[in-house]
Enzyme design. Structure first.
Site, PDB file in Angstrom:
ATOM      1  N   GLY A 238       0.621  -0.912  -0.074  1.00 55.40           N
ATOM      2  CA  GLY A 238       0.306  -0.335  -0.371  1.00 55.40           C
ATOM      3  C   GLY A 238       0.938   1.057   0.318  1.00 55.40           C
ATOM      4  O   GLY A 238       0.414   1.961   0.024  1.00 55.40           O
ATOM      5  N   GLU A 287       3.871  -6.584   0.939  1.00 58.76           N
ATOM      6  CA  GLU A 287       3.685  -6.799  -0.230  1.00 58.76           C
ATOM      7  C   GLU A 287       3.223  -5.888  -0.801  1.00 58.76           C
ATOM      8  O   GLU A 287       1.989  -5.500  -1.538  1.00 58.76           O
ATOM      9  CB  GLU A 287       2.755  -7.410   0.411  1.00 58.76           C
ATOM     10  CG  GLU A 287       2.749  -9.299   1.108  1.00 58.76           C
ATOM     11  CD  GLU A 287       1.716  -9.199   1.674  1.00 58.76           C
ATOM     12  OE1 GLU A 287       0.880  -8.208   1.714  1.00 58.76           O
ATOM     13  OE2 GLU A 287       1.924  -9.959   2.934  1.00 58.76           O
ATOM     14  N   GLY A 289       2.947  -2.956  -4.343  1.00 59.51           N
ATOM     15  CA  GLY A 289       3.059  -3.082  -5.395  1.00 59.51           C
ATOM     16  C   GLY A 289       3.560  -2.061  -6.669  1.00 59.51           C
ATOM     17  O   GLY A 289       5.082  -1.455  -6.460  1.00 59.51           O
ATOM     18  N   CYS A 356     -15.390   5.856 -27.699  1.00 59.57           N
ATOM     19  CA  CYS A 356     -17.177   6.488 -27.890  1.00 59.57           C
ATOM     20  C   CYS A 356     -16.936   6.477 -26.293  1.00 59.57           C
ATOM     21  O   CYS A 356     -19.121   5.767 -25.634  1.00 59.57           O
ATOM     22  CB  CYS A 356     -17.722   5.301 -28.514  1.00 59.57           C
ATOM     23  SG  CYS A 356     -17.277   5.312 -30.624  1.00 59.57           S
ATOM     24  N   TYR A 385      -0.577  -0.853 -12.163  1.00 54.81           N
ATOM     25  CA  TYR A 385      -2.401  -1.087 -12.342  1.00 54.81           C
ATOM     26  C   TYR A 385      -2.418   0.238 -13.723  1.00 54.81           C
ATOM     27  O   TYR A 385      -3.448   0.391 -14.294  1.00 54.81           O
ATOM     28  CB  TYR A 385      -2.694  -0.593 -11.585  1.00 54.81           C
ATOM     29  CG  TYR A 385      -2.435  -0.940 -10.164  1.00 54.81           C
ATOM     30  CD1 TYR A 385      -2.915  -2.172  -9.619  1.00 54.81           C
ATOM     31  CD2 TYR A 385      -2.276  -0.095  -9.608  1.00 54.81           C
ATOM     32  CE1 TYR A 385      -2.495  -3.265  -9.011  1.00 54.81           C
ATOM     33  CE2 TYR A 385      -1.177  -1.209  -7.713  1.00 54.81           C
ATOM     34  CZ  TYR A 385      -1.685  -2.535  -7.674  1.00 54.81           C
ATOM     35  OH  TYR A 385      -1.364  -2.542  -6.018  1.00 54.81           O
TER      36      TYR A 385
HETATM   37  N1  LLP Z   1      -1.426  -6.677  -0.479  1.00 51.13           N
HETATM   38  C1  LLP Z   1      -3.065  -6.635  -0.970  1.00 51.13           C
HETATM   39  C2  LLP Z   1      -4.022  -7.284   0.084  1.00 51.13           C
HETATM   40  C3  LLP Z   1      -3.442  -5.702  -2.054  1.00 51.13           C
HETATM   41  O1  LLP Z   1      -5.105  -6.133  -1.631  1.00 51.13           O
HETATM   42  C4  LLP Z   1      -2.986  -4.828  -2.491  1.00 51.13           C
HETATM   43  C5  LLP Z   1      -3.708  -3.967  -3.572  1.00 51.13           C
HETATM   44  C6  LLP Z   1      -1.720  -4.644  -1.892  1.00 51.13           C
HETATM   45  C7  LLP Z   1      -0.887  -5.953  -1.432  1.00 51.13           C
HETATM   46  C8  LLP Z   1      -0.343  -4.116  -2.920  1.00 51.13           C
HETATM   47  O2  LLP Z   1      -0.863  -3.007  -3.208  1.00 51.13           O
HETATM   48  P1  LLP Z   1       0.040  -1.697  -3.462  1.00 51.13           P
HETATM   49  O3  LLP Z   1       1.670  -1.979  -2.893  1.00 51.13           O
HETATM   50  O4  LLP Z   1       0.215  -1.927  -4.680  1.00 51.13           O
HETATM   51  O5  LLP Z   1      -0.278  -0.258  -2.913  1.00 51.13           O
HETATM   52  N2  LLP Z   1      -5.605  -0.909  -9.865  1.00 51.13           N
HETATM   53  C9  LLP Z   1      -5.527   0.375  -8.229  1.00 51.13           C
HETATM   54  C10 LLP Z   1      -5.175  -0.623  -6.940  1.00 51.13           C
HETATM   55  C11 LLP Z   1      -5.035  -1.167  -5.987  1.00 51.13           C
HETATM   56  C12 LLP Z   1      -4.578  -2.149  -5.724  1.00 51.13           C
HETATM   57  C13 LLP Z   1      -5.356  -3.616  -4.989  1.00 51.13           C
HETATM   58  N3  LLP Z   1      -4.840  -4.159  -4.185  1.00 51.13           N
HETATM   59  C14 LLP Z   1      -5.300   1.770  -8.745  1.00 51.13           C
HETATM   60  O6  LLP Z   1      -4.783   1.990  -9.496  1.00 51.13           O
HETATM   61  O7  LLP Z   1      -5.115   2.612  -8.262  1.00 51.13           O
END
Ligand code: LLP
Length: 432
Positions: A238, A287, A289, A356, A385
């Site tokens: 996150g 974790e 991303g 469109c 993403y």
């Molecule tokens: N762990 C869990 C359980 C998650 O649900 C997520 C993201 C992550 C880790 C990784 O989160 P990050 O470090 O990337 O913030 N599509 C959306 C973001 C969806 C995130 C879903 N879960 C966007 O484009 O902002």
């Protein structure tokens, strides 16, 4: 640091001029900087260095095989959410034993596959899921490693569609119920209680919600760890990134930009969270991303038309919401810059795609340099993403992903052939 910068008037990714890639591969396409990926992974890895730890890249953010190989080579594990993702880990040369499996709806087949591959842990989201994992593991004569995802009921200050840590959300098990769930799970013969996990949301740009959640959960973790000899705790992913960047300053720490003031950095994360995590004496998993890949990628597109109406200056480009859905879906901001830097006055513009739908836009009423047909634009911070959420809407082929390392570049994905879009379809027999 991130490695997209102007050299003279031309936007480069590391040592490669993006306009040269546009000429070679056609547009639109994504391009990723290997150096940025590496740097961001290492920043987090180093921030956690005082602890026994494992960074599990949340591959839902970007699952290109080359991107994953870069990270696997750096020692990364992976956070997977489907057996498809676990198969990708294996295809990319990653180690299933460094994988955690998250998600609220793991199927029997997915659980079986993950058990056979020997993953590190299932991050479980409900009690029926624990019962199911126990049953599948029993059938395979294995003990399944699990961690309960604790929902701490802490609101993360982020977009409603990506907040996950409150009781309004479908995720995790309520804080108050967790102890009883461990007690019941400890009686199941094929369950191995290995850790505790939490994740409160995505694009968290301040440390306070993390601190609050970790402060709330650690006493419980300590208790459970002592009782069940747990091995790890994961405060999840996150970590947010800065989407408003000023490219002019050249390669730098992205968080040194003015808009990054007070923002969550690896150093701040370590400063505030290590004192809470260290006393647990457990292995710490994270974790992330977006933090690793977000600023490591851009989307390059070409201006097809400029259309001036009474009120608006529409810059119509060849990329669309099917290639990058974030602005349409989350009102997300992506910086838009020309590949060839332009002087002169800025003009309030809407950058829109060919689809469109009125939602097919990348920005609205934003002051941008005056551009014309054939100019190239880059949408920044599109590494997370971006491609992974692309679709074939309007029968538009999936676009290439290019990896750059220094002055080297290569297609890490080719542009999809149009006929491949319907390769799994048929005109059914009775219509022939
Ligand atoms: N762990 C869990 C359980 C998650 O649900 C997520 C993201 C992550 C880790 C990784 O989160 P990050 O470090 O990337 O913030 N599509 C959306 C973001 C969806 C995130 C879903 N879960 C966007 O484009 O902002």
């Amino acid at each position: 640091m991130h490695d997209f910068r102007y050299v003279g008037k031309h936007l480069f990714c590391e040592g490669v001029e993006l306009a040269a890639l546009a000429e070679k591969f056609g547009t639109p396409f994504y391009v990723y900087s290997q150096n940025t990926l590496t740097d961001h992974f290492q920043k987090l890895d180093q921030a956690l260095a005082p602890l026994d730890h494992l960074v599990c890249f949340a591959m839902k953010a970007n699952s290109n095989l080359s991107v994953m190989r870069v990270l696997a080579n750096l020692g990364s594990g992976f956070d997977v959410v489907s057996s498809g993702e676990l198969q990708r880990v294996i295809a990319a040369g990653g180690d299933p034993r460094k994988c955690v499996f998250a998600g609220v709806a793991k199927t029997e087949a997915e659980i079986e596959f993950a058990l056979r591959k020997g993953i590190y842990s299932f991050n479980v989201e409900s009690e029926p899921e624990i019962v199911r994992i126990n049953r599948v593991a029993g059938r395979l004569k294995k003990r399944a490693p699990i961690a309960v995802r604790v929902n701490p009921n802490i609101a993360a200050d982020t977009h409603a569609k990506i907040t996950t840590g409150t009781y309004e959300n479908k995720f995790g098990i309520q804080f108050e119920q967790v102890e009883a769930v461990y007690a019941r799970a400890s009686k199941l013969p094929n369950i191995w209680l290995r850790g505790v996990q939490m994740h409160i949301g995505s694009q968290l740009t301040h440390v306070e919600p993390y601190e609050q959640a970790v402060t709330k959960v650690t006493p419980l973790v300590q208790k459970l760890a002592a009782k069940y000899k747990l091995e790890f705790f994961s405060p999840g992913g996150g970590l947010g990134i800065v989407y408003k960047t000023a490219l002019d300053s050249g390669p730098r720490q992205w968080w040194s930009s003015p808009s990054a003031k007070g923002i969550l950095t690896p150093a701040l994360y370590a400063e505030k969270l290590l004192p809470l995590l260290q006393p647990l004496g457990l292995r710490i998993l994270i974790e992330p991303g977006r933090f690793i890949v977000g600023n490591a990628g851009v989307l390059v597109t070409r201006v097809e038309y400029v259309k001036r109406t009474g009120q608006k200056n529409f810059v119509i480009v060849d990329a669309a919401m099917n290639d990058l859905i974030r602005p349409a879906f989350y009102d997300a901001f992506h910086e838009i810059v020309p590949l060839a830097k332009k002087g002169g006055a800025r003009i309030s513009s809407d950058v829109v795609g060919p689809i469109c739908e009125s939602g097919d836009y990348f920005c609205k009423d934003r002051p941008l340099p005056r551009v014309g047909e054939g100019d190239y634009l880059a949408l920044l911070s599109a590494g997370a993403y971006g491609f992974v959420m692309a679709s074939n809407y309007n029968t538009r082929p999936l676009i290439p992903e290019i990896l750059v390392r220094g002055t080297q570049f290569a297609a890490a994905r080719e542009r999809q052939k149009v006929a491949d879009i319907w390769s799994g379809e048929k005109v059914v027999a009775w219509l022939k």
